[in-house]
Design a protein around this motif. Structure first.
Motif, short mmCIF file in Angstrom:
data_model
loop_
_atom_site.label_atom_id
_atom_site.label_comp_id
_atom_site.label_asym_id
_atom_site.label_seq_id
_atom_site.Cartn_x
_atom_site.Cartn_y
_atom_site.Cartn_z
N GLN A 1 -15.09 -13.24 -0.31
CA GLN A 1 -15.08 -13.57 -1.73
C GLN A 1 -13.80 -13.10 -2.41
OE1 GLN A 1 -18.77 -12.82 -3.89
NE2 GLN A 1 -19.96 -13.08 -2.00
N TYR A 2 -13.31 -11.92 -2.06
CA TYR A 2 -12.04 -11.48 -2.64
C TYR A 2 -10.88 -12.35 -2.15
CZ TYR A 2 -13.55 -7.32 -5.12
OH TYR A 2 -14.12 -6.46 -6.04
N SER A 3 -11.01 -12.90 -0.97
CA SER A 3 -9.95 -13.75 -0.43
C SER A 3 -9.92 -15.12 -1.08
CB SER A 3 -10.14 -13.91 1.08
OG SER A 3 -9.21 -14.80 1.63
N ASN A 4 -11.09 -15.70 -1.34
CA ASN A 4 -11.16 -17.10 -1.78
C ASN A 4 -11.70 -17.32 -3.18
OD1 ASN A 4 -10.47 -19.00 0.64
ND2 ASN A 4 -11.70 -17.37 1.53
N GLU A 5 -12.31 -16.31 -3.79
CA GLU A 5 -12.99 -16.53 -5.07
C GLU A 5 -12.56 -15.57 -6.16
OE1 GLU A 5 -17.19 -16.43 -4.24
OE2 GLU A 5 -16.97 -17.65 -2.43
N ALA A 6 -11.40 -14.96 -6.00
CA ALA A 6 -10.97 -13.96 -6.97
C ALA A 6 -10.85 -14.54 -8.38
CB ALA A 6 -9.63 -13.35 -6.55
N ALA A 7 -10.36 -15.75 -8.50
CA ALA A 7 -10.19 -16.36 -9.82
C ALA A 7 -11.53 -16.56 -10.51
CB ALA A 7 -9.46 -17.70 -9.69
N GLN A 8 -12.58 -16.83 -9.73
CA GLN A 8 -13.90 -17.04 -10.32
C GLN A 8 -14.62 -15.72 -10.60
OE1 GLN A 8 -12.71 -18.52 -7.63
NE2 GLN A 8 -13.13 -20.73 -7.65
N LEU A 9 -14.23 -14.66 -9.89
CA LEU A 9 -14.95 -13.39 -9.99
C LEU A 9 -14.22 -12.33 -10.81
CD1 LEU A 9 -16.02 -13.11 -6.24
CD2 LEU A 9 -17.44 -13.86 -8.15
N VAL A 10 -13.00 -12.65 -11.27
CA VAL A 10 -12.14 -11.63 -11.88
C VAL A 10 -12.77 -10.97 -13.11
CG1 VAL A 10 -10.88 -13.24 -13.36
CG2 VAL A 10 -9.76 -11.15 -12.56
N ASN A 11 -13.63 -11.66 -13.82
CA ASN A 11 -14.25 -11.07 -15.01
C ASN A 11 -15.61 -10.46 -14.74
OD1 ASN A 11 -12.29 -11.42 -17.07
ND2 ASN A 11 -12.70 -13.61 -17.05
N ASP A 12 -16.02 -10.42 -13.49
CA ASP A 12 -17.24 -9.72 -13.12
C ASP A 12 -17.01 -8.22 -13.34
OD1 ASP A 12 -19.18 -8.26 -11.39
OD2 ASP A 12 -19.76 -10.29 -10.76
N ALA A 13 -17.98 -7.54 -13.91
CA ALA A 13 -17.83 -6.11 -14.21
C ALA A 13 -17.58 -5.27 -12.96
CB ALA A 13 -19.08 -5.61 -14.93
N SER A 14 -18.00 -5.77 -11.81
CA SER A 14 -17.84 -5.01 -10.57
C SER A 14 -16.58 -5.40 -9.79
CB SER A 14 -19.07 -5.22 -9.68
OG SER A 14 -20.23 -4.71 -10.31
N PHE A 15 -15.81 -6.32 -10.33
CA PHE A 15 -14.61 -6.78 -9.63
C PHE A 15 -13.55 -5.68 -9.60
CE2 PHE A 15 -10.50 -8.98 -9.40
CZ PHE A 15 -10.71 -9.84 -8.34
N ASP A 16 -12.97 -5.41 -8.43
CA ASP A 16 -11.92 -4.41 -8.28
C ASP A 16 -10.58 -5.05 -8.61
OD1 ASP A 16 -10.13 -2.46 -7.60
OD2 ASP A 16 -10.56 -2.49 -5.45
N SER A 17 -10.04 -4.72 -9.77
CA SER A 17 -8.78 -5.32 -10.21
C SER A 17 -7.62 -4.34 -10.12
CB SER A 17 -8.93 -5.83 -11.65
OG SER A 17 -9.42 -4.81 -12.50
N ARG A 18 -7.80 -3.22 -9.44
CA ARG A 18 -6.71 -2.25 -9.32
C ARG A 18 -5.74 -2.60 -8.20
NH1 ARG A 18 -9.44 3.57 -9.06
NH2 ARG A 18 -10.24 2.65 -7.13
N LYS A 19 -6.16 -3.47 -7.30
CA LYS A 19 -5.33 -3.87 -6.17
C LYS A 19 -5.32 -5.39 -6.07
CE LYS A 19 -6.50 0.21 -3.40
NZ LYS A 19 -7.09 0.66 -2.11
N PRO A 20 -4.35 -5.96 -5.39
CA PRO A 20 -4.37 -7.41 -5.16
C PRO A 20 -5.64 -7.80 -4.42
CG PRO A 20 -2.25 -6.48 -4.55
CD PRO A 20 -3.15 -5.32 -4.80
N PRO A 21 -6.28 -8.89 -4.81
CA PRO A 21 -7.50 -9.32 -4.13
C PRO A 21 -7.33 -9.45 -2.62
CG PRO A 21 -7.19 -10.59 -6.14
CD PRO A 21 -5.95 -9.77 -5.96
N ALA A 22 -6.16 -9.91 -2.17
CA ALA A 22 -5.93 -10.06 -0.74
C ALA A 22 -5.98 -8.72 -0.02
CB ALA A 22 -4.58 -10.74 -0.49
N GLU A 23 -5.51 -7.67 -0.69
CA GLU A 23 -5.52 -6.34 -0.09
C GLU A 23 -6.96 -5.81 0.01
OE1 GLU A 23 -3.88 -1.81 -1.03
OE2 GLU A 23 -2.91 -3.55 -1.96
N VAL A 24 -7.73 -6.01 -1.06
CA VAL A 24 -9.13 -5.58 -1.05
C VAL A 24 -9.89 -6.35 0.04
CG1 VAL A 24 -11.26 -5.42 -2.38
CG2 VAL A 24 -9.07 -5.01 -3.51
N SER A 25 -9.63 -7.65 0.13
CA SER A 25 -10.26 -8.48 1.15
C SER A 25 -9.96 -7.93 2.54
CB SER A 25 -9.76 -9.92 1.04
OG SER A 25 -10.18 -10.69 2.15
#
Length: 243
Positions: free
Chosen positions: A122-146
């Protein structure tokens, strides 16, 4: 002879891990011990939305619109996720496709490999859809979290993640990294590797210099997973030759 016997035993144990994880991935495995695990899970402890601004911009979103709801059709998102992951032979149980980020993070924190795989995808392919989720980790690039989640899933016994990482590096045109992970996937005899990419086509144009760098990277990965040590034979001597 002793080192060769130990190496073959190591291969047998790794392959057995693949088969067990593919058949019973929903069982809770031991907590992963990869470097940076605590960073991955600590990143999901109610991170303030304001830290997402830089990654909103990277995702093509308005950096000043943090916190504004993004209209996402969850049913379509889940359906596309399920189709994509089934095509790639991820083989995670269907209930995981419907879980929220928070639910998946809680399970992943307790060592659930299937949850780690879902989060990685989900972090790899759906970050744009999940970015405003309260649990989304936005401190690092989504690809790195993935990448961290897929690596943790491998440590927890889900070795198909090696082929998944290779496929994503191919998509990013990082063939050196992709070659290394593909060779690791060959070493574990992942039966579903071919569902993600055609290695014969992807790596045919690599230079000798790039392959040398990729081999060195592969040795690092193998060492991280305990497949190279003072009493074991190098995986390079036992793995199937990479293209």
């Amino acid at each position: 002879m002793k080192s060769t016997t130990i190496a073959l035993s190591t291969v047998a144990l790794v392959i057995a891990g693949v088969l067990v994880s593919r058949q019973a991935i929903s069982d809770t495995p031991a907590a992963p011990t990869e470097p940076g695990k605590d960073e991955v899970h600590a990143a999901h402890q109610s991170e303030p939305a304001s830290t997402g601004r830089s990654w909103n911009a990277a995702l093509g979103l308005n950096p000043f619109a943090v916190g504004e709801p993004v209209k996402v059709d969850q049913q379509i998102l889940i359906r596309e996720r399920l189709e994509r992951m089934r095509k790639g032979k991820y083989n995670t149980p269907e209930p995981y496709y419907h879980m929220s980020l928070k639910q998946l993070q809680q399970l992943a924190h307790n060592g659930d490999a299937a949850a780690m795989v879902q989060l990685g995808e989900q972090y790899s392919n759906e970050a744009a859809q999940l970015v405003n989720d309260a649990s989304f980790d936005s401190r690092k690039p989504p690809a790195e979290v993935s990448r961290q989640y897929f690596y943790a899933a491998m440590q927890a016994g889900y070795l198909h993640a090696a082929a998944v990482i290779a496929a994503k590096e191919i998509d990013n045109n990082n063939l050196v990294e992709a070659w290394a992970w593909d060779k690791f996937s060959q070493f574990t005899n992942d039966p579903d590797r071919a569902a993600l990419y055609n290695a014969d086509q992807q790596f045919v144009g690599m230079s000798a210099e790039d392959k040398k760098a990729a081999e060195a990277r592969y040795q690092e990965i193998a060492k991280d997973f305990g497949l190279i040590g003072p009493d074991t034979e190098s995986p390079a001597a036992t793995a199937n030759p990479a293209p």
